[in-house]
Design an enzyme around this catalytic site. Structure first.
Site, PDB file in Angstrom:
ATOM      1  N   SER A   1     -34.742 -18.866  23.226  1.00  0.00           N
ATOM      2  CA  SER A   1     -33.631 -20.860  23.836  1.00  0.00           C
ATOM      3  C   SER A   1     -32.844 -19.706  24.241  1.00  0.00           C
ATOM      4  CB  SER A   1     -33.912 -21.197  22.957  1.00  0.00           C
ATOM      5  OG  SER A   1     -33.512 -22.547  23.586  1.00  0.00           O
TER       6      SER A   1
ATOM      7  N   HIS B   1     -41.798 -24.968  21.830  1.00  0.00           N
ATOM      8  CA  HIS B   1     -40.583 -24.637  21.899  1.00  0.00           C
ATOM      9  C   HIS B   1     -40.583 -22.984  21.263  1.00  0.00           C
ATOM     10  CE1 HIS B   1     -36.610 -23.177  23.413  1.00  0.00           C
ATOM     11  NE2 HIS B   1     -36.126 -23.714  22.896  1.00  0.00           N
TER      12      HIS B   1
END
Length: 675
Positions: free
Chosen positions: A533, A648
């Protein structure tokens, strides 16, 4: 810099890879997945996958719980229940070696019945009787979820009950027949970041289209939300609008009137019974008194609204210590602080705000509040270290806690030790990092460096069975860098690295990498780094600006095209962190580090493995895809793997997590070990 490619908004040759589920884009993904998996597959890979799955699926894990009324609730995955069970038990049973669990929802069974790849996304349970719940279910692990009403007494979904289509919804019970809802109501109802812009009151038996708007924000806001506090005698409805990632305005909706809770917009607030807590991100002057950033301030809530409150300092930071997190019991406040990134816990009595430390926590560990009972005095704490499996501590707010569960060891730590060092960054700042290494090693060895550096997220010591089993047990050293951008030393450790200060994140990480080599812990060829991320962005910066420091990199679910990040999925919500690339002044400093715009054709890059997920609806998979394509075109060594689902987190169940873990560590072992 000679040979730099510069794909911009209009001439980006790989824009077509942003078409998440487009036929051409997915064909590209499969063409890149196949050689990566084929190359890394083999006997050791399969062994590591089995070892990772054993860690993830073992029944000996601690089943962490949350109290709701008389029951303790837990969500559990194992080999027989890959999607998971939502279940409950009593405290008395929980304290036994084998609790008697009552299954509320079998997600594997539900997924089969619905023919959907459901991933658990949480439950909003009606208080105080806990008779109804709003269950959120995600397809494949995306942030967007469907919401369905569930009867906790009959353990079935309510026929004709409240139901929301797939969206990044915000829902809260106002009462058993009324919801406060933020969702996709149609055109104009979402912010530019894709989150709710409106809060509506939805009454049972009426169509969603007839729900009345009670609060609204601007499309440029990040998110608008509403919630109800059901505490008897202190019932309140709160609404808020976050106009960027770090600033929001919070109001109480009282008798149809909005009452502003006039705290600094960048402060975090908590309201419990008669108390208002204010956690400051920046310095604040209130009356004649100035309170430093990182302070925790208390006030009588009603007096604060009327402007007559006297503020009291609960916690004030120093150069080594910061507030980490806190939680309320009915009459006590449990506070966790970090002292040079190690946890301390204290219990405060409101009013006098006298603290009592919780004793017996070892050094270089991370202690977190698992749960508290806001209607009683119950406390659950979890404490673990790099080499110490989790211990679950249970007790009451008088500070009398004892161990009730302990996680198993997943690797032999007898030859391992933990040390903390400090590297000196380019501006002279001391940057701490932990080294988990082999006690009797005399020569440099393969080392994996991890870091994040963003959004005030503190990276703390903690036990990782998969890392230990797959990497440490095979001779590797692990390093955790506590670089700026995180929250390891409070908000100023973060704010100085925002926007035009973003270069400090890379400089800090590079300083740790250099320090590891200078200390003889590793060599450049044996040093790898991994991040996901925002940490994936960090890996992209290491690849393009500091390639000479590493022998290999793993870049997961990353941001990489910082020219377009704000246009993709939730990217607009991170403009406060990174800056606005459409503003020429902001783009000037963003362009200095944006990995996709800084790929060189004449510098040698270390090998990099880039991973992402098709179902990630937070950080767009186009970042990873386009970076891979551009690196290939520039002649650099790059491997790619994209999970077709997983959100994610990059994986949606334990087998997927185990597969990805084995892939990453097989890559690192080959790249840094040469075998």
């Amino acid at each position: 810099m000679g040979g730099v490619t510069n794909p911009a908004h209009t001439d980006d040759p790989y824009l077509w890879l942003e078409d998440v589920t487009g036929d051409d884009a997915l064909a590209w993904v499969r063409e890149h997945n196949a050689p990566t998996v084929a190359e890394l597959s083999g006997e050791r890979f399969e062994q590591m996958r089995a070892e990772a799955l054993e860690v993830l699926d073992t029944d000996a894990r601690i089943p962490y719980v949350r109290r709701r009324g008389e029951y303790l609730y837990n969500f559990w995955r194992d080999a027989a229940n890959q999607k998971g069970l939502w279940r409950r038990t009593t405290l008395e049973s929980y304290r036994t070696e084998k609790p008697d669990w009552e299954v509320i929802i079998d997600l594997d069974e539900l997924a089969r019945a619905d023919d959907e790849n459901w991933v658990w996304a949480g439950a909003e349970v009606l208080e105080p009787d806990y008779s109804l719940a709003l269950i959120s279910l995600s397809r494949g692990g995306s942030d967007a979820a469907v919401v369905r009403e569930f009867d906790m007494r009959t353990k079935v979904f309510v026929d004709g009950g409240f139901e929301l289509a797939e969206a990044k919804s915000q829902v809260s019970w106002e009462d058993e027949n009324t919801l406060l809802v933020g969702t996709d109501f149609g055109e104009g109802s979402l912010t530019e970041s894709g989150y709710p812009r409106l809060v509506k009151r939805w009454r049972r038996g009426t169509p969603l289209s007839e729900a009345e708007t009670v609060f609204s924000g601007a499309e440029s806001d990040v998110v608008v939300a509403g919630s109800r506090d059901h505490t008897e005698g202190f019932e309140r409805t709160l609404v808020s609008r976050a106009f960027d990632f770090f600033n929001e305005r919070v109001y109480e909706l009282r008798d149809g009137e909005l009452i502003r809770i006039d705290t600094p917009t960048d402060a975090s607030i908590s309201i419990h019974r008669e108390w208002l807590l204010i956690e400051l991100r920046t310095e604040w002057q209130y009356g004649t008194q100035t309170y430093p950033a990182g302070s925790l301030i208390a006030a009588d809530y009603e007096k604060f609204l009327s402007g007559t409150a006297e503020l009291q300092v609960v916690f004030s930071p120093d150069a080594h210590t910061c507030l980490h997190h806190y939680a309320w019991t009915r009459d006590r406040l449990v506070v966790v602080t970090l002292a040079d990134v190690a946890s301390r816990v204290a219990i405060y009595t409101p009013g006098a705000w006298i603290s009592q430390p919780v004793p017996g926590l070892p050094e270089n560990t991370n202690t977190v509040i698992v749960g508290t009972d806001p209607l009683g005095d119950e406390i659950f704490l979890d404490s673990s270290g790099f080499l110490t499996p989790s211990r679950l501590l249970y007790g009451t707010a008088d500070g009398n806690l004892s161990e009730i569960k302990r996680a198993p060891s997943f690797f032999d730590a007898s030859d391992l030790e933990v040390s903390q060092f400090f590297a000196t960054s380019d501006d002279g700042t001391a940057v701490p990092y932990f080294v988990v290494g082999h006690r009797h090693r005399r020569a440099p060895g393969p080392t994996l460096l991890g870091g994040y550096g963003g959004f005030e997220v503190a990276r703390t010591p903690g036990y990782d069975g998969v890392l230990g089993r797959l990497w440490l047990s095979r001779g590797g050293t692990y390093v955790l860098a506590n670089i700026r951008g995180g929250g390891e030393y409070g908000p100023t450790w973060h704010t100085q690295a925002m926007r035009e200060g973003r270069h400090l994140v890379g400089e800090d990480f590079a300083a740790v990498a250099k320090d590891l080599v200078e200390r003889g812990i590793t060599t450049v060829d044996q040093l790898g780094a991994q991040g996901g991320s925002n940490g994936g962005l960090l890996m992209g910066i290491m690849l393009t600006k500091y390639p000479e420091l590493f022998g290999g990199l793993v870049c997961s679910v990353p941001l990489l095209d910082m020219k377009r990040f704000h246009l993709l999925l939730a990217g607009a919500s991170w403009v406060a962190e990174y800056g606005d690339p459409d503003d020429p002044d902001d783009w000037k400093f963003i362009s200095e580090y944006s990995p996709y715009q800084n790929i060189s054709t004449d510098r040698r890059y270390p090998p990099v493995l880039i991973t992402t997920s098709t179902r990630d609806d937070r950080v767009h998979p186009g970042h990873a895809r386009k970076m891979t394509a551009a690196l290939e075109a520039a002649g650099h060594p790059v491997s790619y793997y994209e999970n077709i689902e997983g959100g994610h987190a990059g994986a949606s169940d334990n087998p997927q997590i185990a597969f990805r873990s084995a892939l990453v560590f097989e890559y690192l072992l080959r790249t840094l070990n040469g075998n």
